[in-house]
Design an enzyme around this catalytic site. Structure first.
Site, PDB file in Angstrom:
ATOM      1  N   GLU A  33    -140.994 -92.280  -1.586  1.00 28.55           N
ATOM      2  CA  GLU A  33    -141.635 -90.851  -1.840  1.00 28.55           C
ATOM      3  C   GLU A  33    -143.367 -91.392  -1.535  1.00 28.55           C
ATOM      4  O   GLU A  33    -143.780 -92.426  -1.628  1.00 28.55           O
ATOM      5  CB  GLU A  33    -141.763 -90.754  -3.307  1.00 28.55           C
TER       6      GLU A  33
ATOM      7  N   GLY B  10    -136.285 -72.320 -11.570  1.00 26.10           N
ATOM      8  CA  GLY B  10    -135.262 -71.508 -12.484  1.00 26.10           C
ATOM      9  C   GLY B  10    -133.760 -72.258 -12.110  1.00 26.10           C
ATOM     10  O   GLY B  10    -133.737 -72.549 -11.118  1.00 26.10           O
TER      11      GLY B  10
ATOM     12  N   ARG C 262    -141.415 -77.584 -12.997  1.00 24.24           N
ATOM     13  CA  ARG C 262    -140.822 -78.709 -12.147  1.00 24.24           C
ATOM     14  C   ARG C 262    -141.100 -80.015 -12.458  1.00 24.24           C
ATOM     15  O   ARG C 262    -140.335 -80.768 -12.002  1.00 24.24           O
ATOM     16  CB  ARG C 262    -141.505 -78.123 -10.609  1.00 24.24           C
TER      17      ARG C 262
ATOM     18  N   TYR D 107    -143.301 -54.550 -10.893  1.00 22.20           N
ATOM     19  CA  TYR D 107    -143.461 -54.194  -9.460  1.00 22.20           C
ATOM     20  C   TYR D 107    -144.719 -53.293  -9.163  1.00 22.20           C
ATOM     21  O   TYR D 107    -144.940 -52.535  -9.717  1.00 22.20           O
ATOM     22  CB  TYR D 107    -142.388 -53.622  -8.807  1.00 22.20           C
TER      23      TYR D 107
ATOM     24  N   ASP E 133    -135.628 -77.812   1.084  1.00 21.85           N
ATOM     25  CA  ASP E 133    -136.794 -77.218   1.804  1.00 21.85           C
ATOM     26  C   ASP E 133    -137.165 -77.465   3.174  1.00 21.85           C
ATOM     27  O   ASP E 133    -137.665 -76.931   3.704  1.00 21.85           O
ATOM     28  CB  ASP E 133    -137.965 -77.325   0.741  1.00 21.85           C
TER      29      ASP E 133
ATOM     30  N   ALA F 250    -134.171 -74.457  -6.471  1.00 20.52           N
ATOM     31  CA  ALA F 250    -133.541 -75.790  -6.924  1.00 20.52           C
ATOM     32  C   ALA F 250    -132.080 -75.901  -6.887  1.00 20.52           C
ATOM     33  O   ALA F 250    -131.356 -76.837  -6.737  1.00 20.52           O
ATOM     34  CB  ALA F 250    -133.969 -75.972  -8.504  1.00 20.52           C
TER      35      ALA F 250
END
Length: 479
Positions: free
Chosen positions: A40, A54, A113, A224, A316, A329
């Protein structure tokens, strides 16, 4: 760790990126008794960036197989109701989240996250395998191995390098560089086309706020407007996770994309302060109660090339979509589960980790994942434009058509969830629901005929738009 078949083939996997994708793969490999390390580039695994995730049943089942789902669930409350508001003030509520939980045994949950990364790290059994401050500068490949070089001068050797390092992937950049060096001019043009596959048409302000009266825990709001949308999820103790999606005035091609700061987020939220969210609550209330906030450009794209020799991508780094459908996720977890299952099969076979066997595994991984991811990506792409009422048709369908076909949406959603992959070599969790078997055998979930609903109305309405385009519900629909 689980009991797995005896390992016959020694494998060493180098995972670049301590992301959700990278740590999920590390958990899978630990359960398969496959040697691996994680590199990392940052100084810590779980920084607070104001973002949230989510998790739907397809991702939840994999996290449950890995023994981390219970910890994730303790940090939040399940989403049981979805509320939708249109610009003319008309609104409605849907029980779809509760119905999905009843069918599949897992609720829809939303949480930081940072917390997801923290739990994945804390529950990981071999923390000495995780190395921080390891910025990758070069990848070398030979017939016998792959080598990863880092900025501090270290060299790591393995049979396979996995790029789980996100949209700005150093592994992907190295893969492209090597591919261009080895191909002719025509093929080099194909590589250049892949490099330009990621584009930016939207920006997003992500935030987390303290409780706001009128936004109830366990509920989810979609509001919206023309050119933007506001989406909120209400978690444990009333914490509000939210994002504002804004259509930009021009289209950018990666890596020449805009960058945003906290002051940009403040300007956006000031400009749209009076945009309604739910009831009397407006954007100003989200901003006024914020505890963290960030703003970023939203890359969109799906690459066709997932691997090159001993290098492969997941998460990603290979497919990037807007957050409207909350599928990032979950898709990353599916990637990790499928790749780990194939590597576990190789490690327990009589085959050695040659260039040919590694290539065959990576080819199968890409083949198994591509169509499903493509379907998800296309729905996310369309959903963002539906949410922001990008044209008259999307505005009309979202406002007048979608609310009338909720049962059809639930059925198609169930088919898609039931077709999700899991980690093949780990037991299916006892926690389950009838939906997994009731909808088993549906058409291939990656096929464009299957709509994919994930965290909110955008996907529901996306599906209905495509149903409208196809004239009748019984005909195949695309995306």
């Amino acid at each position: 760790m689980s009991d797995t078949p005896t390992r016959k083939t020694d494998l060493r996997v180098i995972i670049v990126g301590g992301s959700v994708a990278g740590l999920t793969l590390a958990h899978c490999l630990a359960n398969a008794n496959i040697d691996h390390i994680v590199l990392e580039k940052r100084a810590e695994i779980s920084p607070q960036e104001g973002a949230f995730l989510g998790i739907w049943p397809n991702g939840g089942r994999i996290f449950d197989q890995l023994g981390v789902y219970a910890d994730l669930e303790k940090c939040t409350v399940p989403i049981h109701k979805m509320r939708v508001r249109f610009p003319d003030g008309v609104s409605f509520s849907s029980e779809l989240p509760r119905q999905v939980q009843e069918r599949f045994g897992y609720p829809i949950i939303s949480l930081d996250r940072q917390k997801v990364l923290e739990i994945l790290y804390n529950r990981y059994p071999a923390k000495s395998n995780i190395h921080v401050n390891k910025k990758v500068t070069e990848i070398r490949q030979t017939e016998r191995e792959a080598q990863v070089l880092t900025a501090d001068g270290a060299v790591y050797k393995g049979d396979l390098v996995v790029g789980a390092d996100g949209i700005h992937s150093a592994v992907r950049a190295e893969m492209w560089r090597q591919a261009k060096d080895l191909v002719g001019r025509r093929d080099r043009q194909d590589v250049n086309h892949e490099i330009a596959a990621f584009t930016v048409e939207y920006a997003c302000v992500f935030g987390i706020s303290s409780p706001i009266s009128g936004l109830e825990s366990g509920e989810h709001v979609n509001s919206y407007s023309n050119g933007l949308c506001v989406i909120t999820f209400h978690g444990k103790d009333g914490r509000v996770f939210w994002f504002i999606l804004i259509k930009l005035q021009k289209r950018f091609i990666y890596p020449f994309t805009p960058r945003f700061s906290a002051s940009d987020a403040a300007k956006i939220c000031a400009e749209y302060a009076n945009v309604p969210v739910w009831g009397d609550i407006c954007v100003r209330d989200l901003w006024g109660n914020k505890t963290s906030v960030s703003m970023t450009a939203l890359e969109e794209g799906l690459l066709e090339t997932w691997r090159f020799k001993r290098v492969v991508l997941l998460g990603d780094s290979i497919h990037k979509m807007t957050p409207n459908i909350g599928q990032g996720a979950n898709t990353a977890a599916e990637d990790a589960g499928v790749l780990a299952s194939l590597l576990q099969r190789l490690s327990t076979s009589d085959s050695s980790a040659t260039s040919c066997t590694i290539d065959a595994v990576l080819q199968e991984y890409a083949s198994l994942r591509y169509e499903r991811v493509k379907s998800t990506y296309q729905r996310a792409y369309f959903g963002a434009r539906l949410h922001t009422r990008d044209d008259a048709l999307k505005a009309f369908v979202g406002r007048y058509i979608f609310p009338r076909f909720r049962q059809q949406v639930l059925e198609r959603t169930s088919q898609a969830i039931a077709g999700a992959p899991q980690v093949d070599f780990l037991p299916t969790p006892k926690r389950t629901g009838p939906g997994w078997s009731d909808y088993a055998g549906s058409p291939e979930v990656g096929a464009p005929t299957l709509p994919w609903l994930v965290i909110s109305l955008p996907v529901l309405a996306s599906m209905l738009c495509y149903l409208v385009y196809s004239s009748v519900f019984v005909t195949p629909i695309f995306p």
